[in-house]
Design a protein around this motif. Structure first.
Motif, PDB file in Angstrom:
ATOM      1  N   LEU A 324       0.755  -1.400   0.019  1.00 46.51           N
ATOM      2  CA  LEU A 324       0.094  -0.118  -0.065  1.00 46.51           C
ATOM      3  C   LEU A 324       1.429   0.811  -0.270  1.00 46.51           C
ATOM      4  O   LEU A 324       0.271   1.726  -0.735  1.00 46.51           O
ATOM      5  CB  LEU A 324      -0.700  -0.139   0.978  1.00 46.51           C
ATOM      6  CG  LEU A 324      -2.121  -1.251   0.773  1.00 46.51           C
ATOM      7  CD1 LEU A 324      -2.712  -0.684   2.674  1.00 46.51           C
ATOM      8  CD2 LEU A 324      -2.848  -1.176  -0.169  1.00 46.51           C
ATOM      9  N   ALA A 325       2.236   0.828   0.516  1.00 50.94           N
ATOM     10  CA  ALA A 325       2.890   2.544   0.639  1.00 50.94           C
ATOM     11  C   ALA A 325       3.709   2.811  -0.339  1.00 50.94           C
ATOM     12  O   ALA A 325       3.278   3.708  -1.246  1.00 50.94           O
ATOM     13  CB  ALA A 325       3.980   2.348   1.888  1.00 50.94           C
ATOM     14  N   GLU A 326       3.881   1.137  -1.034  1.00 55.51           N
ATOM     15  CA  GLU A 326       4.671   1.789  -2.861  1.00 55.51           C
ATOM     16  C   GLU A 326       3.372   2.364  -3.629  1.00 55.51           C
ATOM     17  O   GLU A 326       3.675   2.796  -4.621  1.00 55.51           O
ATOM     18  CB  GLU A 326       4.885   0.457  -2.839  1.00 55.51           C
ATOM     19  CG  GLU A 326       5.409   0.053  -4.777  1.00 55.51           C
ATOM     20  CD  GLU A 326       7.053   1.334  -4.560  1.00 55.51           C
ATOM     21  OE1 GLU A 326       7.479   1.985  -3.618  1.00 55.51           O
ATOM     22  OE2 GLU A 326       7.749   0.888  -5.579  1.00 55.51           O
ATOM     23  N   ILE A 327       2.233   1.759  -3.195  1.00 54.51           N
ATOM     24  CA  ILE A 327       1.099   2.073  -4.885  1.00 54.51           C
ATOM     25  C   ILE A 327       0.692   3.840  -3.863  1.00 54.51           C
ATOM     26  O   ILE A 327       0.667   4.859  -5.070  1.00 54.51           O
ATOM     27  CB  ILE A 327      -0.183   1.058  -4.337  1.00 54.51           C
ATOM     28  CG1 ILE A 327       0.272  -0.072  -4.806  1.00 54.51           C
ATOM     29  CG2 ILE A 327      -1.576   2.078  -4.902  1.00 54.51           C
ATOM     30  CD1 ILE A 327      -1.216  -1.346  -4.171  1.00 54.51           C
ATOM     31  N   SER A 328       1.172   4.184  -2.517  1.00 58.26           N
ATOM     32  CA  SER A 328       0.170   5.490  -2.445  1.00 58.26           C
ATOM     33  C   SER A 328       1.091   6.137  -2.717  1.00 58.26           C
ATOM     34  O   SER A 328       2.110   7.554  -3.772  1.00 58.26           O
ATOM     35  CB  SER A 328      -0.015   5.363  -0.785  1.00 58.26           C
ATOM     36  OG  SER A 328      -0.215   5.095  -0.467  1.00 58.26           O
ATOM     37  N   ARG A 329       2.493   6.248  -2.909  1.00 60.42           N
ATOM     38  CA  ARG A 329       3.496   6.624  -3.392  1.00 60.42           C
ATOM     39  C   ARG A 329       3.928   7.141  -4.994  1.00 60.42           C
ATOM     40  O   ARG A 329       3.667   8.041  -5.302  1.00 60.42           O
ATOM     41  CB  ARG A 329       4.687   5.955  -3.046  1.00 60.42           C
ATOM     42  CG  ARG A 329       6.367   6.965  -3.761  1.00 60.42           C
ATOM     43  CD  ARG A 329       7.808   6.223  -3.391  1.00 60.42           C
ATOM     44  NE  ARG A 329       8.048   4.781  -4.061  1.00 60.42           N
ATOM     45  CZ  ARG A 329       8.536   5.169  -5.607  1.00 60.42           C
ATOM     46  NH1 ARG A 329       9.136   6.140  -5.393  1.00 60.42           N
ATOM     47  NH2 ARG A 329       8.445   4.023  -5.891  1.00 60.42           N
ATOM     48  N   VAL A 330       3.182   5.947  -6.066  1.00 59.04           N
ATOM     49  CA  VAL A 330       3.779   5.715  -6.979  1.00 59.04           C
ATOM     50  C   VAL A 330       2.158   6.288  -7.594  1.00 59.04           C
ATOM     51  O   VAL A 330       2.892   6.971  -8.376  1.00 59.04           O
ATOM     52  CB  VAL A 330       3.533   3.978  -7.853  1.00 59.04           C
ATOM     53  CG1 VAL A 330       3.957   3.858  -9.163  1.00 59.04           C
ATOM     54  CG2 VAL A 330       5.316   4.051  -7.346  1.00 59.04           C
ATOM     55  N   SER A 331       1.051   6.480  -7.222  1.00 64.70           N
ATOM     56  CA  SER A 331       0.187   6.502  -7.688  1.00 64.70           C
ATOM     57  C   SER A 331      -0.423   8.292  -7.065  1.00 64.70           C
ATOM     58  O   SER A 331      -1.045   8.541  -8.065  1.00 64.70           O
ATOM     59  CB  SER A 331      -0.789   5.968  -7.479  1.00 64.70           C
ATOM     60  OG  SER A 331      -1.518   6.265  -5.745  1.00 64.70           O
ATOM     61  N   ARG A 332       0.530   8.636  -6.242  1.00 62.79           N
ATOM     62  CA  ARG A 332      -0.016   9.761  -6.213  1.00 62.79           C
ATOM     63  C   ARG A 332       0.856  10.829  -7.382  1.00 62.79           C
ATOM     64  O   ARG A 332       1.966  11.114  -8.553  1.00 62.79           O
ATOM     65  CB  ARG A 332       1.709  10.401  -5.393  1.00 62.79           C
ATOM     66  CG  ARG A 332       1.141  11.669  -4.415  1.00 62.79           C
ATOM     67  CD  ARG A 332       1.922  11.874  -3.299  1.00 62.79           C
ATOM     68  NE  ARG A 332       1.624  13.873  -2.529  1.00 62.79           N
ATOM     69  CZ  ARG A 332       2.607  13.808  -1.660  1.00 62.79           C
ATOM     70  NH1 ARG A 332       3.604  13.174  -1.209  1.00 62.79           N
ATOM     71  NH2 ARG A 332       2.201  15.187  -1.558  1.00 62.79           N
ATOM     72  N   LEU A 333      -0.255  12.322  -7.706  1.00 65.65           N
ATOM     73  CA  LEU A 333      -0.135  12.883  -8.823  1.00 65.65           C
ATOM     74  C   LEU A 333       0.105  13.860  -8.527  1.00 65.65           C
ATOM     75  O   LEU A 333       0.693  14.779  -6.844  1.00 65.65           O
ATOM     76  CB  LEU A 333      -1.388  12.855  -9.740  1.00 65.65           C
ATOM     77  CG  LEU A 333      -1.742  12.340 -10.482  1.00 65.65           C
ATOM     78  CD1 LEU A 333      -3.784  12.661 -10.244  1.00 65.65           C
ATOM     79  CD2 LEU A 333      -1.095  11.648 -10.967  1.00 65.65           C
ATOM     80  N   ASP A 334       1.102  15.097  -9.014  1.00 63.60           N
ATOM     81  CA  ASP A 334       1.714  15.984  -8.602  1.00 63.60           C
ATOM     82  C   ASP A 334       1.479  16.996  -7.755  1.00 63.60           C
ATOM     83  O   ASP A 334       1.391  17.725  -6.639  1.00 63.60           O
ATOM     84  CB  ASP A 334       1.751  16.861  -9.402  1.00 63.60           C
ATOM     85  CG  ASP A 334       2.935  16.872 -10.826  1.00 63.60           C
ATOM     86  OD1 ASP A 334       3.756  15.540  -9.790  1.00 63.60           O
ATOM     87  OD2 ASP A 334       3.899  17.098 -11.631  1.00 63.60           O
ATOM     88  N   ASP A 335      -0.191  17.454  -8.056  1.00 65.60           N
ATOM     89  CA  ASP A 335      -1.390  17.863  -7.330  1.00 65.60           C
ATOM     90  C   ASP A 335      -1.784  17.687  -5.862  1.00 65.60           C
ATOM     91  O   ASP A 335      -2.562  17.723  -4.972  1.00 65.60           O
ATOM     92  CB  ASP A 335      -3.186  18.417  -8.101  1.00 65.60           C
ATOM     93  CG  ASP A 335      -4.042  17.518  -8.494  1.00 65.60           C
ATOM     94  OD1 ASP A 335      -3.200  15.893  -7.646  1.00 65.60           O
ATOM     95  OD2 ASP A 335      -4.722  17.775  -8.493  1.00 65.60           O
ATOM     96  N   GLY A 336      -1.088  16.208  -4.973  1.00 65.45           N
ATOM     97  CA  GLY A 336      -1.986  15.865  -4.247  1.00 65.45           C
ATOM     98  C   GLY A 336      -2.245  14.521  -4.114  1.00 65.45           C
ATOM     99  O   GLY A 336      -3.086  14.144  -3.230  1.00 65.45           O
ATOM    100  N   THR A 337      -3.364  14.562  -5.272  1.00 67.97           N
ATOM    101  CA  THR A 337      -4.586  13.442  -5.526  1.00 67.97           C
ATOM    102  C   THR A 337      -3.799  11.832  -5.819  1.00 67.97           C
ATOM    103  O   THR A 337      -2.573  12.593  -6.042  1.00 67.97           O
ATOM    104  CB  THR A 337      -5.260  13.881  -6.016  1.00 67.97           C
ATOM    105  OG1 THR A 337      -4.810  13.894  -7.794  1.00 67.97           O
ATOM    106  CG2 THR A 337      -6.046  15.764  -5.901  1.00 67.97           C
ATOM    107  N   THR A 338      -4.166  11.307  -6.166  1.00 68.44           N
ATOM    108  CA  THR A 338      -4.456   9.959  -6.423  1.00 68.44           C
ATOM    109  C   THR A 338      -4.661   9.777  -7.709  1.00 68.44           C
ATOM    110  O   THR A 338      -5.969   9.788  -7.840  1.00 68.44           O
ATOM    111  CB  THR A 338      -4.351   8.820  -5.271  1.00 68.44           C
ATOM    112  OG1 THR A 338      -3.925   9.234  -3.816  1.00 68.44           O
ATOM    113  CG2 THR A 338      -3.504   7.331  -5.503  1.00 68.44           C
ATOM    114  N   CYS A 339      -3.727   8.867  -9.039  1.00 73.35           N
ATOM    115  CA  CYS A 339      -4.853   8.676  -9.836  1.00 73.35           C
ATOM    116  C   CYS A 339      -5.068   7.368  -9.062  1.00 73.35           C
ATOM    117  O   CYS A 339      -5.249   6.575  -8.548  1.00 73.35           O
ATOM    118  CB  CYS A 339      -3.917   7.933 -10.975  1.00 73.35           C
ATOM    119  SG  CYS A 339      -2.384   7.406 -10.641  1.00 73.35           S
ATOM    120  N   PRO A 340      -6.505   6.692  -9.755  1.00 77.55           N
ATOM    121  CA  PRO A 340      -6.897   5.659 -10.062  1.00 77.55           C
ATOM    122  C   PRO A 340      -6.444   4.102  -9.947  1.00 77.55           C
ATOM    123  O   PRO A 340      -5.302   3.834 -10.840  1.00 77.55           O
ATOM    124  CB  PRO A 340      -8.243   5.058 -11.195  1.00 77.55           C
ATOM    125  CG  PRO A 340      -7.807   7.181 -11.915  1.00 77.55           C
ATOM    126  CD  PRO A 340      -7.203   7.334 -11.842  1.00 77.55           C
TER     127      PRO A 340
END
Ligand code: KL2
Length: 531
Positions: A324-340
């Motif tokens: 989950l930590a890796e997914i959070s890191r990798v999926s994080r977008l520049d604006d602080g949101t998360t991609c699907p």
């Protein structure tokens, strides 16, 4: 005929030819209540298999008959075998203890006798069983759940992007041979790797999912057979093998025609010096961009196969936290949101378990919980240890929010506490949390009968342990306040290939059988990335 050079496939021409024989037109996979029913000319295929693999086949048959003469001798436990030897089926030798231990599984499987193989009578043996071996799986249209009919997408000029995802534990041959007591209900012939490979590739091609997340993919089979076959079918493949001496791993494959690979992130859960993370399980995260629809952003696809051991829920939770930590890191977008996000795999945990609840509800109060309760695989937790605070050491570098230390997706109260000093770093709390909003594609009970859905079934068990989780689009949110992270983009669930009940699996002699060559079923969903 061959669009790509097939140099690698040449090393396995026989199996490849059998698979080519079985090529069929694609299924249109998103029709309401479309019956998914496969037909295979098993007779022709099997004859081909026996002719083309004459030496393997004869060796297999020879082994059966010779071993069957020694049924009272105890087999060496987990004997190291050459890869070639492992690919042919071994007759199963029954010890008294093994016989007793087998009585644990679903009672209906104990009465099924495997047919002793005899030279020249292979096909007729398979046919003579008279046992139905094909399942009826329906495509369930879920568009009304997500208000995503044809009119739902209104952004001018940008089309929504629909895609399908398959999650499938294909059963590595090495694990099949290491745990023969799980497959005692099977005719040994259907456990032969060459036979299984043909069926598995056929399933890949029939379902033709845009993204495939696979578990228990044995490295040598991947390199020589699975990867070349998938490449021929138009897939790009990423692979992460388990650490240590384990032979299998996870694959994410996706169609070149639908996605472009942005980045790939293999994860090893083994951490030297941290006793809680001394196991060889792995995960694989990839970032994909839909091709042709560049304005739609990215999606993050992750897969894993968590530890099996039903008693070590503490390890499973720590492995999940790392993923989950890796997914959070990798999926994080520049604006602080998360991609699907699409997160799928074999979690070795049932739907009623604390581990599953943690994924869906974002929070788990773990302190004092028996470690054997975490996955819900077993009822009896006597003699198990209990989860204590903190659940994993701070030296792991993962906060109790399942994020890498120093990474924050939000100006959250917990995060400011984390940064303010060691005494209030969250590690004294009896809870863990995560900040991904995840829903499950399957509801875990069948729509019509209400019976539990089954994703894996063998001589000992029939349960759900495989899942496809995804970030649901805002429209599907029932509780918008539940997740405080701004996660504007999500996926709409359009359809899923229905699972089946234990009773339906009973009718087809469980898994694996003549038609389905793993002890798991593939899970398949169709999503829309809205414009
Ligand atoms: O349950 V699985 O099968 O998701 O289909 O994941 C594990 C088990 C897999 C990888 O470790 O191997 C199987 N009893 C039953 N199954 C086992 C055992 C065991 N003792 N050990 C491994 N597996």
């Amino acid at each position: 005929m061959f669009v790509h050079p097939l140099t690698a496939v040449i090393s396995c021409p026989a199996t490849y030819c059998v698979w080519r024989q079985w090529r069929q037109p694609r299924h249109s996979c998103c029709k309401n209540q479309l019956s998914f029913f496969t037909t295979r000319n098993l007779f022709t295929s099997f004859i081909k298999l026996s002719v083309l693999h004459k030496s393997d086949f004869q060796r297999g048959l020879h082994l059966f008959s010779s071993l069957m003469e020694h049924t009272h001798k105890e087999p060496p436990l987990k004997r190291r075998k050459s890869i070639e030897e492992k690919d042919s089926v071994k007759a199963k030798v029954t010890t008294k203890q093994e016989k007793e231990s087998r009585e644990i599984g679903p009672a209906w499987l104990h009465n099924v006798t495997a047919i002793p193989p005899q030279s020249g009578k292979v096909q007729s043996n398979l046919e003579k069983t008279g046992i139905k071996t094909e399942l009826r799986r329906q495509w369930e249209d879920l568009t009304d759940m997500c208000s995503c009919g044809p009119q739902a997408d209104k952004r001018i000029g940008v089309q929504p992007f629909d895609f399908s995802v398959m999650c499938y534990n294909v059963l590595s041959q090495d694990l099949l041979l290491s745990n023969p007591y799980l497959y005692k209900h099977c005719n040994p012939l259907i456990l032969d790797w060459h036979y299984r490979f043909s069926n598995i590739i056929k399933e890949f091609e029939e379902h033709s999912a845009d993204i495939m997340c696979l578990q228990e993919v044995q490295e040598d089979h991947y390199t020589k057979q699975i990867k070349p076959s998938l490449e021929y079918l138009g897939y790009h493949c990423e692979y992460k093998r388990r650490t240590g001496h384990k032979l299998d791993g996870c694959v994410v494959a996706f169609k070149h025609s639908r996605f472009k690979l942005l980045s790939t992130h293999p994860i090893e859960f083994y951490r030297r010096g941290i006793p809680l993370l001394d196991r060889d399980n792995v995960g694989l995260v990839v970032m994909l961009q839909p091709v042709k629809e560049l304005g739609l952003g990215h999606i993050c696809v992750a897969t894993t196969h968590l530890l099996y051991n039903p008693r070590r829920g503490d390890i499973k939770l720590a492995q999940l936290a790392l993923l989950l930590a890796e997914i959070s890191r990798v999926s994080r977008l520049d604006d602080g949101t998360t991609c699907p996000v699409v997160l799928c795999g074999d979690f070795n945990s049932v739907p009623a378990s604390p581990l599953y609840t943690f994924i869906k509800d974002n929070k788990l109060e773990y302190a004092g919980m028996p470690t054997g309760k975490v996955s819900g695989q077993e009822e009896n937790h006597r003699g198990h240890r209990f989860l204590t605070v903190p659940i994993w050491p701070s030296s792991l570098g993962i906060s109790q929010l399942c994020q890498f230390e120093g990474q924050s997706n939000e100006p959250h109260e917990e995060q400011s506490k984390l940064q303010s000093g060691a005494s209030s770093n969250g590690f004294s709390k009896p809870t863990i949390e995560h900040r991904l909003k995840l829903a499950s594609v399957y509801s875990h009970f069948l729509k019509e009968s209400g019976h539990p859905e089954i994703t894996t079934c063998h001589s000992r068990t029939a349960m759900t342990v495989d899942y496809i989780f995804y970030s649901p689009a805002q429209k599907e949110k029932s509780d918008r306040t539940k997740c405080s992270v701004a996660q504007e983009r999500g996926l709409q669930l359009l359809a899923r290939l229905a699972l089946v009940s234990e009773a339906e699996l009973r009718e087809v002699n469980g898994l694996p059988n003549r038609h389905y060559s793993s002890d798991h079923l593939p899970l398949i969903a169709r999503f829309r990335l809205p414009s």
